[in-house]
Write a protein that holds these residues in place. Structure first.
Motif, PDB file in Angstrom:
ATOM      1  N   UNK A  33      70.556  50.017 -18.770  1.00 11.38           N
ATOM      2  CA  UNK A  33      69.455  50.977 -18.807  1.00 11.38           C
ATOM      3  C   UNK A  33      68.262  50.411 -19.561  1.00 11.38           C
ATOM      4  N   UNK A  34      67.060  50.781 -19.094  1.00 16.44           N
ATOM      5  CA  UNK A  34      65.842  50.390 -19.765  1.00 16.44           C
ATOM      6  C   UNK A  34      65.685  51.101 -21.102  1.00 16.44           C
ATOM      7  N   UNK A  35      64.742  50.623 -21.893  1.00 18.05           N
ATOM      8  CA  UNK A  35      64.485  51.190 -23.218  1.00 18.05           C
ATOM      9  C   UNK A  35      64.115  52.661 -23.112  1.00 18.05           C
ATOM     10  N   UNK A  36      64.725  53.461 -23.968  1.00 15.63           N
ATOM     11  CA  UNK A  36      64.466  54.894 -24.068  1.00 15.63           C
ATOM     12  C   UNK A  36      65.009  55.695 -22.879  1.00 15.63           C
ATOM     13  N   UNK A  37      65.732  55.045 -21.958  1.00 15.36           N
ATOM     14  CA  UNK A  37      66.311  55.765 -20.825  1.00 15.36           C
ATOM     15  C   UNK A  37      67.787  56.062 -21.070  1.00 15.36           C
ATOM     16  N   UNK A  38      68.234  57.203 -20.570  1.00 17.12           N
ATOM     17  CA  UNK A  38      69.661  57.521 -20.581  1.00 17.12           C
ATOM     18  C   UNK A  38      70.061  58.040 -19.212  1.00 17.12           C
ATOM     19  N   UNK A  39      71.312  57.765 -18.847  1.00 12.21           N
ATOM     20  CA  UNK A  39      71.852  58.295 -17.607  1.00 12.21           C
ATOM     21  C   UNK A  39      72.174  59.775 -17.786  1.00 12.21           C
ATOM     22  N   UNK A  40      71.782  60.603 -16.816  1.00 11.03           N
ATOM     23  CA  UNK A  40      72.077  62.034 -16.910  1.00 11.03           C
ATOM     24  C   UNK A  40      72.840  62.553 -15.696  1.00 11.03           C
ATOM     25  N   UNK A  41      73.225  61.640 -14.776  1.00  6.50           N
ATOM     26  CA  UNK A  41      74.055  62.047 -13.638  1.00  6.50           C
ATOM     27  C   UNK A  41      74.710  60.802 -13.045  1.00  6.50           C
ATOM     28  N   UNK A  42      75.937  60.966 -12.558  1.00  7.69           N
ATOM     29  CA  UNK A  42      76.639  59.863 -11.916  1.00  7.69           C
ATOM     30  C   UNK A  42      77.387  60.372 -10.691  1.00  7.69           C
TER      31      UNK A  42
ATOM     32  N   UNK B  62      68.193  59.600 -14.270  1.00  7.84           N
ATOM     33  CA  UNK B  62      67.882  59.177 -15.636  1.00  7.84           C
ATOM     34  C   UNK B  62      66.797  60.070 -16.222  1.00  7.84           C
ATOM     35  N   UNK B  63      66.658  59.939 -17.546  1.00  5.86           N
ATOM     36  CA  UNK B  63      65.635  60.669 -18.287  1.00  5.86           C
ATOM     37  C   UNK B  63      65.279  59.831 -19.514  1.00  5.86           C
ATOM     38  N   UNK B  64      63.999  59.781 -19.861  1.00  2.00           N
ATOM     39  CA  UNK B  64      63.584  59.072 -21.067  1.00  2.00           C
ATOM     40  C   UNK B  64      63.817  59.950 -22.284  1.00  2.00           C
ATOM     41  N   UNK B  65      63.782  59.325 -23.460  1.00  3.51           N
ATOM     42  CA  UNK B  65      64.032  60.061 -24.699  1.00  3.51           C
ATOM     43  C   UNK B  65      63.030  61.191 -24.888  1.00  3.51           C
ATOM     44  N   UNK B  66      61.779  60.987 -24.455  1.00  2.61           N
ATOM     45  CA  UNK B  66      60.761  62.036 -24.599  1.00  2.61           C
ATOM     46  C   UNK B  66      60.706  62.966 -23.393  1.00  2.61           C
ATOM     47  N   UNK B  67      61.553  62.726 -22.381  1.00  8.07           N
ATOM     48  CA  UNK B  67      61.601  63.581 -21.197  1.00  8.07           C
ATOM     49  C   UNK B  67      60.461  63.375 -20.222  1.00  8.07           C
ATOM     50  N   UNK B  68      59.605  62.382 -20.478  1.00 10.16           N
ATOM     51  CA  UNK B  68      58.422  62.197 -19.652  1.00 10.16           C
ATOM     52  C   UNK B  68      58.677  61.316 -18.433  1.00 10.16           C
ATOM     53  N   UNK B  69      59.753  60.543 -18.466  1.00  3.70           N
ATOM     54  CA  UNK B  69      60.119  59.670 -17.346  1.00  3.70           C
ATOM     55  C   UNK B  69      61.452  60.144 -16.805  1.00  3.70           C
ATOM     56  N   UNK B  70      61.486  60.454 -15.506  1.00  6.25           N
ATOM     57  CA  UNK B  70      62.705  60.929 -14.866  1.00  6.25           C
ATOM     58  C   UNK B  70      62.889  60.190 -13.538  1.00  6.25           C
ATOM     59  N   UNK B  71      64.113  60.138 -13.075  1.00  5.42           N
ATOM     60  CA  UNK B  71      64.351  59.491 -11.801  1.00  5.42           C
ATOM     61  C   UNK B  71      65.663  59.927 -11.194  1.00  5.42           C
TER      62      UNK B  71
END
Length: 238
Positions: A183-192, A201-210
């Motif tokens: 995973x890229x910096x500040x990203x976490x997996x939120x579904x598999x 995925x979602x960034x730590x600040x919630x501003x980047x999603x995918x």
């Protein structure tokens, strides 16, 4: 209305209709997803990475669409034989767009290839082939099944943005063989998926999603997937 920049794909092979008169384009479903969320879509033609900040200055959010595989060289790897078509010019431009959007604190939504390129833009890597490298066993490219039909389940993390929108477990469509590795910096997996492929995925600040699936293809037949576009455009208003 909030202006959403949609990074375009471009035609790089001659074909009977356009010959070598190559075009930049975006599928209409992405445009409709933004319009139905009361956003104003702007298609960003493929350009020079040095112009990325200027493009981002003129929009309120960035949408990255599907398409070719991501060139392994942009995350420091040599290509396996399983890698199909790639386009390093598109990769480089979209990486610059993501980095400019993050710097400007503007929201980003990546879909399929889009989740992969935003992961790479933030320092992550990909599985070039999820079957060979990650032990995937589900059918992650459902072709020739029609694109709007969900075909495999994913499970979301509690309290994640996707869980709040669509629940704990649901069916999605699928058209890929690459996938997120590191995973890229500040990203976490939120579904598999059930075979542990990262599906959101979602960034730590919630501003980047995918998302790895294609909500734009399903939204007309399955209106609940429009919520993803509604959520994203609403973030661009804040």
């Amino acid at each position: 209305m909030n202006k959403i920049g949609i990074a375009s794909n471009h035609l790089i092979h001659p074909n009977p209709r356009f010959d070598t008169n190559f075009i930049d384009y975006i599928q209409i479903d992405y445009v409709n997803g933004i319009k139905h969320a009361d956003g104003l879509p702007f298609v960003l033609p493929l350009g020079d990475p040095k112009d990325a900040e200027a493009y981002i200055e003129n929009v309120d959010g960035l949408l990255l669409s599907g398409g070719q595989g991501v060139t392994p060289a942009v995350y420091g790897e040599e290509p396996l034989k399983e890698v199909a078509e790639t386009d390093i010019y598109r990769d480089q431009f979209e990486i610059a767009l993501v980095q400019a959007a993050v710097k400007a604190h503007k929201p980003v939504l990546g879909i399929c290839r889009g989740i992969q390129i935003l992961n790479v833009a933030l320092g992550g890597t990909l599985y070039q082939d999820i079957y060979k490298q990650a032990g995937a066993y589900l059918k992650h490219n459902q072709y020739p099944t029609s694109w709007e039909i969900p075909t495999h389940h994913i499970t979301t993390d509690r309290n994640s943005w996707l869980n709040q929108l669509l629940g704990d477990r649901f069916l999605v469509n699928s058209f890929h063989h690459q996938g997120i590795h590191q995973l890229g910096k500040q990203l976490k997996s939120v579904a598999t998926s059930d075979d542990k492929v990262v599906e959101a995925v979602e960034s730590a600040d919630g501003n980047v999603i995918g998302v790895e699936f294609h909500p734009e293809m399903m939204a007309e037949a399955h209106p609940e997937f429009q919520k993803i576009f509604d959520y994203f455009v609403n973030k661009a208003r804040n």
